[in-house]
Motif scaffolding. Structure first.
Motif, PDB file in Angstrom:
ATOM      1  N   LEU A 248      11.138  50.352  51.607  1.00 10.08           N
ATOM      2  CA  LEU A 248      11.684  50.140  50.271  1.00 10.08           C
ATOM      3  C   LEU A 248      11.653  51.443  49.484  1.00 10.08           C
ATOM      4  CD1 LEU A 248      11.047  47.153  51.192  1.00 10.08           C
ATOM      5  CD2 LEU A 248      10.823  46.639  48.773  1.00 10.08           C
ATOM      6  N   LYS A 249      12.759  51.751  48.808  1.00  6.35           N
ATOM      7  CA  LYS A 249      12.901  53.053  48.159  1.00  6.35           C
ATOM      8  C   LYS A 249      13.086  52.968  46.647  1.00  6.35           C
ATOM      9  CE  LYS A 249      12.765  54.933  52.222  1.00  6.35           C
ATOM     10  NZ  LYS A 249      11.457  55.493  52.677  1.00  6.35           N
TER      11      LYS A 249
ATOM     12  N   THR B 150       3.773  43.156  56.061  1.00  9.11           N
ATOM     13  CA  THR B 150       4.671  44.287  56.289  1.00  9.11           C
ATOM     14  C   THR B 150       4.747  44.537  57.791  1.00  9.11           C
ATOM     15  OG1 THR B 150       5.262  46.538  55.615  1.00  9.11           O
ATOM     16  CG2 THR B 150       2.921  46.102  55.962  1.00  9.11           C
ATOM     17  N   ILE B 151       5.961  44.679  58.296  1.00 15.28           N
ATOM     18  CA  ILE B 151       6.241  44.584  59.723  1.00 15.28           C
ATOM     19  C   ILE B 151       6.505  45.956  60.328  1.00 15.28           C
ATOM     20  CG2 ILE B 151       7.685  43.455  61.461  1.00 15.28           C
ATOM     21  CD1 ILE B 151       6.141  41.481  59.661  1.00 15.28           C
TER      22      ILE B 151
ATOM     23  N   GLU C  36      10.927  34.374  54.265  1.00 12.79           N
ATOM     24  CA  GLU C  36      10.840  35.822  54.445  1.00 12.79           C
ATOM     25  C   GLU C  36      11.997  36.467  53.706  1.00 12.79           C
ATOM     26  OE1 GLU C  36      13.401  37.028  58.215  1.00 12.79           O
ATOM     27  OE2 GLU C  36      11.542  36.047  58.858  1.00 12.79           O
ATOM     28  N   THR C  37      11.931  37.787  53.546  1.00 14.38           N
ATOM     29  CA  THR C  37      13.082  38.510  52.982  1.00 14.38           C
ATOM     30  C   THR C  37      13.704  39.487  53.967  1.00 14.38           C
ATOM     31  OG1 THR C  37      11.716  40.278  52.042  1.00 14.38           O
ATOM     32  CG2 THR C  37      12.235  38.384  50.601  1.00 14.38           C
ATOM     33  N   ASP C  38      12.906  40.097  54.847  1.00 16.00           N
ATOM     34  CA  ASP C  38      13.328  41.243  55.661  1.00 16.00           C
ATOM     35  C   ASP C  38      13.711  42.415  54.772  1.00 16.00           C
ATOM     36  OD1 ASP C  38      13.592  42.545  58.073  1.00 16.00           O
ATOM     37  OD2 ASP C  38      15.611  41.816  58.505  1.00 16.00           O
TER      38      ASP C  38
ATOM     39  N   ASN D  44      16.742  44.672  48.646  1.00 16.20           N
ATOM     40  CA  ASN D  44      15.984  43.429  48.711  1.00 16.20           C
ATOM     41  C   ASN D  44      14.504  43.704  48.452  1.00 16.20           C
ATOM     42  OD1 ASN D  44      15.583  40.702  48.995  1.00 16.20           O
ATOM     43  ND2 ASN D  44      15.962  40.641  51.201  1.00 16.20           N
ATOM     44  N   ALA D  45      13.787  42.663  48.028  1.00 18.27           N
ATOM     45  CA  ALA D  45      12.359  42.776  47.738  1.00 18.27           C
ATOM     46  C   ALA D  45      11.746  41.381  47.767  1.00 18.27           C
ATOM     47  CB  ALA D  45      12.137  43.428  46.374  1.00 18.27           C
TER      48      ALA D  45
END
Length: 268
Positions: free
Chosen positions: A26-27, A48-49, A215-217, A231-232
């Motif tokens: 995520l940026k 976190t994957i 989930e969001t991915d 996304n978050a």
């Protein structure tokens, strides 16, 4: 649709577990801001994957930095060619860390074919065996590989003390049914809100709520009405709402059951 007209993110006063996102990818916001925004709408735990050898230490480091963040360790099928003895040893060494809750993201991807299919299959099998040896569940990625995924899961699932999830589920009803029968959950994310995702909504309709996870991915697959944004985890309520709509049940029921499913799958 302009951002001003977008509906605010709902808060249902019920706990949520984010079972799949990539915090290090995520940026738009800092990890602290990303997590705080999600906590505000009820997200209680985050997974976190990891997807490749180089970011396994990063995922684990984030999990150790934040009390409510947990990590998985594994190599995505896109990166299967990078899996070697040192990767194998890293997973085995760190699997005992209480912040590691699964082996993943592992599996098969024949849509992009970034890696030779035979290599993908061998690495998938090896990581399933690691999960068996370490008594951890798995986080599975599968795309356009239903037949081989079914064959491999039917071989390994009976030996697994803990099963896990087929995440970001977009496969057919046959794989959905077999995976659930073998004890796996299906991970549902923002895709379920997309206009052209009737296949995913059909799977949701036909799968028991007891076998679904939220989930969001993130940072990928942002749900409607926030598509176009990164996304978050804060967007998870929109996924829950769509599942509730498809199943014609209260969203509170979805949140309560998927929370319990997440605890049972990864934290028990």
């Amino acid at each position: 649709m302009s951002k001003k007209k977008r509906r605010e993110i709902p808060h249902y006063q019920l706990p949520i577990i984010e079972t799949h996102f990539h915090l290090d990818y995520l940026k738009e916001e800092s990890p602290e801001a990303t997590l705080d925004a999600a906590r505000h709408i009820g997200v209680e735990r985050f997974m976190t994957i990891a997807v490749q050898p180089d970011n396994m230490p990063t995922a684990l480091g984030l999990a150790e930095q934040f009390d409510d963040v947990y990590a998985t360790l594994g190599v995505h099928p896109h990166e299967a060619a990078l899996f070697d003895e040192s990767t194998d040893a890293y997973i085995q060494t760190h699997a005992i860390n209480p912040k590691v809750v699964a082996v993943g993201e592992i599996g098969l991807d024949y849509f992009y074919d970034h890696c030779d299919r035979e290599v993908q299959k061998q690495v998938f099998k090896r990581q399933l065996q690691l999960a068996i040896d370490c008594q951890l569940p798995v986080v599975i990625h599968t795309r356009e590989a239903d037949d081989d995924t079914i064959e491999i899961l039917q071989e390994y699932a009976p030996k697994m003390a803990k099963k896990g999830v087929v995440h970001s589920f977009t496969s057919g009803l046959e794989l959905a049914s077999i995976a659930v029968d073998l004890g796996f959950c299906l991970g549902i994310n923002g895709i379920v809100t997309f206009n052209k995702a009737d296949n995913v909504r059909e799977v949701v309709a036909q799968t028991p709520l007891e076998s679904l996870l939220l989930e969001t991915d993130a940072p990928y697959l942002t749900p409607v009405p926030y598509r176009g944004n990164e996304n978050a985890p804060k967007y998870l309520p929109f996924v829950a709402e769509k599942i509730a709509e498809v199943k014609n049940i209260p969203v509170e029921q979805v949140l309560q059951q998927t929370y319990q499913n997440s605890l049972t799958t990864f934290f028990s």
